[in-house]
Design an enzyme around this catalytic site. Structure first.
Site, PDB file in Angstrom:
ATOM      1  N   HIS A 232      -2.440   8.207  -2.804  1.00 24.91           N
ATOM      2  CA  HIS A 232      -1.606   9.312  -3.320  1.00 24.91           C
ATOM      3  C   HIS A 232      -0.883   8.921  -4.622  1.00 24.91           C
ATOM      4  CE1 HIS A 232       1.612   7.527  -0.424  1.00 24.91           C
ATOM      5  NE2 HIS A 232       1.645   6.923  -1.576  1.00 24.91           N
TER       6      HIS A 232
ATOM      7  N   HIS B 126       8.956   8.228  -1.666  1.00 22.61           N
ATOM      8  CA  HIS B 126       9.149   7.102  -2.579  1.00 22.61           C
ATOM      9  C   HIS B 126      10.515   7.231  -3.247  1.00 22.61           C
ATOM     10  CE1 HIS B 126       4.783   7.739  -2.187  1.00 22.61           C
ATOM     11  NE2 HIS B 126       4.624   6.464  -2.434  1.00 22.61           N
TER      12      HIS B 126
ATOM     13  N   HIS C 259      -2.440  -2.329  -2.923  1.00 24.97           N
ATOM     14  CA  HIS C 259      -1.639  -2.234  -4.140  1.00 24.97           C
ATOM     15  C   HIS C 259      -0.361  -3.026  -4.079  1.00 24.97           C
ATOM     16  CE1 HIS C 259      -0.209   1.542  -2.233  1.00 24.97           C
ATOM     17  NE2 HIS C 259       0.507   1.942  -3.245  1.00 24.97           N
TER      18      HIS C 259
ATOM     19  N   GLU D  68       1.435   0.697   2.965  1.00 26.92           N
ATOM     20  CA  GLU D  68       1.268   2.153   3.155  1.00 26.92           C
ATOM     21  C   GLU D  68       0.116   2.461   4.117  1.00 26.92           C
ATOM     22  OE1 GLU D  68       2.938   4.036  -1.057  1.00 26.92           O
ATOM     23  OE2 GLU D  68       0.793   4.035  -0.712  1.00 26.92           O
TER      24      GLU D  68
HETATM   25  C1  DHB Z   1       1.211   3.784  -7.800  1.00 32.78           C
HETATM   26  C2  DHB Z   1       0.672   3.910  -6.530  1.00 32.78           C
HETATM   27  C3  DHB Z   1       1.426   4.469  -5.506  1.00 32.78           C
HETATM   28  O1  DHB Z   1       0.965   4.624  -4.224  1.00 32.78           O
HETATM   29  C4  DHB Z   1       2.699   4.895  -5.731  1.00 32.78           C
HETATM   30  O2  DHB Z   1       3.372   5.444  -4.700  1.00 32.78           O
HETATM   31  C5  DHB Z   1       3.260   4.763  -6.998  1.00 32.78           C
HETATM   32  C6  DHB Z   1       2.512   4.214  -8.031  1.00 32.78           C
HETATM   33  C7  DHB Z   1       0.412   3.243  -8.934  1.00 32.78           C
HETATM   34  O3  DHB Z   1      -0.606   2.565  -8.713  1.00 32.78           O
HETATM   35  O4  DHB Z   1       0.759   3.485 -10.092  1.00 32.78           O
HETATM   36 FE    FE Z   2       2.712   5.325  -2.628  1.00 33.72          FE
END
Ligand code: DHB
Ligand code: FE
Length: 417
Positions: free
Chosen positions: A150, A197, A331, A378
């Site tokens: 997302h 977030h 991530h 996540e």
């Molecule tokens: C990014 C990915 C995310 O899941 C998020 O919540 C905010 C930023 C990113 O990769 O930029």
């Molecule tokens: Fe996220």
């Protein structure tokens, strides 16, 4: 099969449950407004005009004007909220409560002085219970599950018309099938698991599991202005039903009636539905804390999925419900290790989610953060979705792509076969 409400036939008693809270929402919100001196003054100056500013029913407004507390309670009021009305009238709890009993103030006060109301004749009597008839309808069904990352940059690419650019084209190609599939599936409701977030929830309040039981949610302004996407229309009745069912099953949800929804919720909607004037179904937002350590465990998430399924499938209306788990995959958005992508971990995670979700649910948090990055956690939300599906599912679509911004994108469509 409706929810069991073993408290509906306690004599002279109404329990303020999720259904009552839904019916009484605007009445109780009006009451809360009386906590401000300036609002109390405006209310006193013109009760009817002040109440017209609130989306209360005529019956609720009349009950307030009449100071008929029994009627207010029957219409979804709760005594602690209603207390703001009688406190504004400078009437005590005892005097206000007495008005509901058919006794005079003096008689009620005297009864309390003499030891209070005797339980005789006022306790639950199984011989007098009337079981409500349960309608024989098909009921709601969870037909499918979707998982997807997302990432905010995906939302920006859609909103700014960049989906055909070379950087983005391979990513959006992975959602072509999904858009066709969902147009055929036509879900009535999506139960959408995502993490907020730091948009709706600051450090003032950090619910581990929350459910949105409001009527409508606005896209959050995360700093660039709100995304130009439609408002999200909720399903308060199903949400209230789910909340009551899963809380009774041991998952103490936070109930949220008012919040904005951030990219965690709106980007998956855009990926699946494109850019419609209005989202084609109702959405129940279900925020899960994965920001402040510790998030809920994989075990707990997987078990919650099972409780959510039981909740949805005990709702009497015939509804096609999908459950979406968002976020992930690899991530890390911080520190010298930012940009970590562990393809082997991501693909093993998907394989196991399909074949052995029970086994996968035992994976400890530390494995997610060691292997897939600090924000890779996540992925626990995918386990909630998986728990709500059959042990054996039909895999309709599987997609994996690197990169989108800092992140690996993963996407699955699973049908409950
Ligand atoms: C990014 C990915 C995310 O899941 C998020 O919540 C905010 C930023 C990113 O990769 O930029
Ligand atoms: Fe996220």
């Amino acid at each position: 099969m409706a929810l069991d409400k073993p408290y509906i036939d306690i004599p002279g008693t109404r329990i303020f449950d999720a259904d009552m809270a839904r019916i009484g929402f605007h009445l109780n919100q009006f009451c809360m407004s009386l906590m401000k001196a300036e609002n109390r003054e405006r209310f006193r100056a013109g009760e009817r005009a002040y109440m017209d500013e609130w989306a209360m029913s005529e019956a609720q407004k009349h009950a307030v004007l009449d100071r008929d507390y029994n009627r207010m309670i029957a219409l979804g009021g709760n005594i602690y909220f209603l207390s703001k009305i009688f406190s504004s009238d400078h009437i005590s709890y005892q005097s206000a409560v007495a008005t509901m009993t058919g006794m005079t103030q003096e008689e009620y006060a005297q009864m309390m002085l003499e030891g209070g109301r005797s339980p005789e004749g006022w306790l639950f009597n199984p011989e007098k219970t009337v079981k409500p008839e349960t309608p024989q309808t098909a009921g709601a069904k969870i037909t499918a599950g979707v998982t997807t990352s997302h990432i905010p940059a995906i939302g920006a690419a859609i909103d700014l018309g960049k989906t055909e650019e070379p950087y983005w084209q391979p990513l959006f190609a992975g959602y072509e099938y999904s858009k066709q599939w969902i147009a055929e599936q036509k879900p009535d409701v999506v139960l959408l698991l995502y993490n907020d977030h730091a948009s709706a929830f600051s450090l003032d309040l950090v619910p581990t599991f929350a459910i949105g039981s409001g009527e409508v949610y606005k896209p959050a302004d995360e700093g660039w202005g709100p995304r130009p996407v439609p408002d999200v229309i909720g399903h308060p009745k199903l949400a209230a039903h789910i909340a009551q069912s899963v809380i009774i099953d041991g998952f103490d949800l936070t109930i949220v009636n008012t919040m904005d929804v951030d990219h965690g919720l709106t980007v998956p909607l855009s990926l699946m539905f494109g850019q419609p004037e209005a989202w084609p179904c109702r959405i129940i937002p279900f925020p899960v804390n994965v920001v402040l350590y510790p998030p809920p465990s994989g075990r707990r998430c997987y078990a919650l999925g099972k409780a959510l399924r039981k909740a949805v499938e005990s709702f009497d209306e015939d509804l096609n419900v999908q459950i979406w788990g968002t976020g992930g995959m690899s991530h890390q958005l911080q520190g010298p290790r930012a940009g970590l992508i562990n393809k082997a971990f991501d693909n093993d995670f998907i394989d196991q989610l399909l074949a052995d979700p029970e086994g996968l649910s035992h994976k400890p948090h530390v494995d997610y953060v060691r292997e897939s990055g600090s924000e890779g956690i996540e992925l626990v939300m995918w386990l909630i979705m998986r728990g709500a599906l059959n042990d054996k599912v039909t895999l309709k679509h599987r997609f994996y792509h690197v990169p989108a911004s800092n992140t690996a994108v993963g996407h699955l469509i699973l049908e409950n076969s």
